[in-house]
Write an enzyme that holds these catalytic residues in place. Structure first.
Site, short mmCIF file in Angstrom:
data_model
loop_
_atom_site.label_atom_id
_atom_site.label_comp_id
_atom_site.label_asym_id
_atom_site.label_seq_id
_atom_site.Cartn_x
_atom_site.Cartn_y
_atom_site.Cartn_z
N ASP A 1 6.09 -5.44 7.27
CA ASP A 1 4.74 -4.87 7.21
C ASP A 1 3.83 -5.91 6.56
OD1 ASP A 1 2.60 -3.17 7.30
OD2 ASP A 1 3.21 -2.00 5.55
N ASP B 1 7.13 -13.29 -3.36
CA ASP B 1 6.81 -13.73 -2.02
C ASP B 1 7.98 -13.39 -1.10
OD1 ASP B 1 5.34 -15.52 -0.01
OD2 ASP B 1 7.30 -16.49 -0.14
N ALA B 2 7.68 -12.81 0.06
CA ALA B 2 8.75 -12.32 0.94
C ALA B 2 9.68 -13.44 1.38
CB ALA B 2 8.12 -11.64 2.16
N ASP C 1 0.81 -1.22 0.00
CA ASP C 1 0.00 0.00 0.00
C ASP C 1 0.84 1.26 0.00
OD1 ASP C 1 0.90 0.21 2.70
OD2 ASP C 1 -0.82 -0.98 3.36
#
Length: 544
Positions: free
Chosen positions: A402, A383-384, A329
């Site tokens: 986050d 993907d983290a 975001d």
């Protein structure tokens, strides 16, 4: 399994009166029955996945909801198979009736459940669990009807040409399993992203009733009386009319239901392929609310308070290079870019659709200060956990996690010991990691489990929490979550490699208050509880 040679009960018509009188050759007739098995299996699995997706979006706790839906449906399928024995003597008419009922119930289930949740979930009292009860009722009804299909189809395929039971079962289940594969792949990759949940379910019901009606009225029409043919034809047309009418009204219905669930300011509602993104407000002075898969991710005036508390303490030390895991975001990036000395910000976000909204939506881009237009920000779609596995060498002064709430099943791997070990590997000497670990007041066990996992990964942690203004940061439209009278807070963990906890302070002029003293009693309680199960976990379980 149905035994084709079992004697009929007294007074019942015989099961076998000779081969079925078909308008095509027997080989073609068997092929058409197997095609119908394939189509019905695909539709049945779509109904199952649609109920699971609905429960996960609007009720939450996907593990529990998926377990309830699937277990109830499998149980009901067994009961439906037993009940179908009574229809063996009229297999063609029975199968046509079952398909019409299944198409109507399965096709309209998503719309009915959405309506009940949107307009009645806040009633409370005896109806507090009404949407959950209705979900179970639909699972039971659909399972009963799906279970009745196989015995009737077995009878029909044997009516064409008798064969040994083992061969008939093999043919039938081969088509059934292949159809289930197609339905299982079509739901997430075609129906959900391109048609949406409501229209996808209605289209599935349409395919279901057409396939069943075509088989019975086309292939086995000579086994039916004139009255039965007209009854099935009119029933199928009525079902098609209901589904078509619902599809025509689906857009208006969904907009009205979204306003009931998310509020009257809904501006954007898209299915990105990763998740459903809903934006409410954010323009004309209205506060911005961002919902991801039905959960409130950014909540009005609390959004800035939350992200300042997440980022501020971690950036009081060196912060030339910052890594943000998640944060599509752009709000965490906005807070990082406000600090002097930041030269590079890498954002690793799984959902490119959310990043695109953060760049171009007027409300969300204004809220994040057009952070993604800054030359210092680089966005990677990945993907983290997978990205960290491929990363090499200490490169970042600060890592900001986050990420979705640890109580969400899909995010449990992002709170694992492996994840924190990989994050430690990319930290430069003296670097820091900050993690949002969920609310402390309402879910202390989850919070302290994340803390224990960080310690096991080689970090020393400093816990803190910040009180919020709103009624629920991660609850979204889950009305049951918002009914808690406990104080609303966010729990964070500031971590650094080694044995010395990092110093915890906010930058000068920060409006949020760090409540460390309030955690002292909780910390002591957690230490006492650790012997009873609060410990590091490979994956943090979603329910505590």
């Amino acid at each position: 399994m149905i035994e084709p040679h079992a004697p009929a009960p007294p007074g019942a018509p015989p099961s076998w009166t000779g081969p079925a009188r078909l308008p095509v050759r027997p080989g073609t007739g068997r092929f058409l029955v197997l095609v119908c098995v394939f189509v019905c299996a695909a539709c049945g699995l779509v109904y199952e996945l649609e109920l699971v997706a609905f429960a996960s979006y609007l009720i939450g706790d996907s593990v529990t909801q998926a377990s309830v839906v699937l277990s109830v449906m499998v149980f009901a399928m067994g009961i439906g198979s037993l009940a179908a024995k009574r229809l063996r003597w009229h297999a063609a008419a029975g199968f046509g009736a079952v398909e019409s009922a299944l198409a109507l119930v399965g096709g309209c289930s998503a719309m009915a459940l959405y309506a009940v949740f949107a307009w009645t979930a806040g009633w409370g009292g005896m109806w507090a669990d009404g949407p959950c009860c209705l979900l179970v009722a639909f699972s039971l009804a659909i399972g009963l009807l799906i279970g009745a299909e196989v015995p009737l189809l077995m009878e029909l395929i044997q009516r064409i040409r008798r064969q040994d039971a083992g061969g008939a079962v093999a043919d039938l289940f081969a088509a059934d399993y292949v159809g289930a594969l197609v339905g299982g792949l079509a739901f997430p990759f075609l129906l959900l992203p391109f048609l949406g949940q409501l229209t996808g379910a209605l289209l599935t019901g349409t395919v279901n009733v057409v396939a069943g009606g075509a088989l019975v009225l086309g292939l086995f029409r000579r086994d039916l009386t004139r009255r039965a043919r007209w009854t099935l034809l009119l029933t199928g047309l009525v079902v098609l009319g209901v589904l078509a009418s619902a599809a025509a009204l689906a857009g208006d219905f969904e907009r009205a239901a979204r306003r009931a669930v998310y509020g009257s300011g809904v501006r954007v509602a898209v299915q990105t392929g990763v998740q459903e993104v809903v934006l409410a407000g954010g323009t004309h002075g209205r506060p911005l609310d961002l919902f991801l898969d039905g959960r409130l991710r950014v909540g009005g005036r609390d959004a800035r308070r939350y992200h300042e508390a997440l980022v501020g303490p971690a950036l009081t030390g060196p912060h030339t290079r910052v890594l943000i895991l998640g944060g599509g975001d752009g709000l965490a990036a906005r807070e990082v870019l406000r600090r002097r000395g930041v030269r590079r910000v890498d954002v690793v976000e799984l959902d490119p659709g959310l990043v695109d909204l953060a760049r171009h939506d007027p409300g969300l881009s204004a809220a994040n200060g057009h952070a993604f237009a800054d030359r210092r920000v680089r966005v990677t779609t990945a993907d983290a956990l997978g990205w960290l596995r491929r990363a090499r060498g200490p490169a970042y002064d600060v890592v900001v996690a986050d990420l979705p709430d640890p109580g969400i099943t899909a995010s449990t791997k992002l709170y694992s010991q492996e994840f924190y070990g990989l994050a430690r590997r990319v930290l430069a000497p003296g670097g820091r990691l900050v993690v949002h670990a969920g609310p402390v007041t309402t879910r202390p066990r989850a919070f302290w489990t994340v803390a224990a996992t960080l310690r096991t990964a080689g970090f020393a942690v400093s816990p803190y929490r910040v009180l919020g203004h709103g009624t629920g940061f991660a609850s979204g439209p889950d009305r049951s979550t918002g009914t808690s009278r406990a104080p609303h807070d966010w729990g964070f963990l500031l971590a650094a490699p080694g044995t010395v906890p990092p110093s915890l302070r906010m930058p000068a002029g920060h409006p949020a208050t760090l409540t460390r003293t309030a955690l002292a009693a909780d910390a002591r309680a957690a230490e006492r509880t650790r012997v009873r199960g609060v410990r590091a976990s490979t994956l943090v379980h979603p329910r505590y």
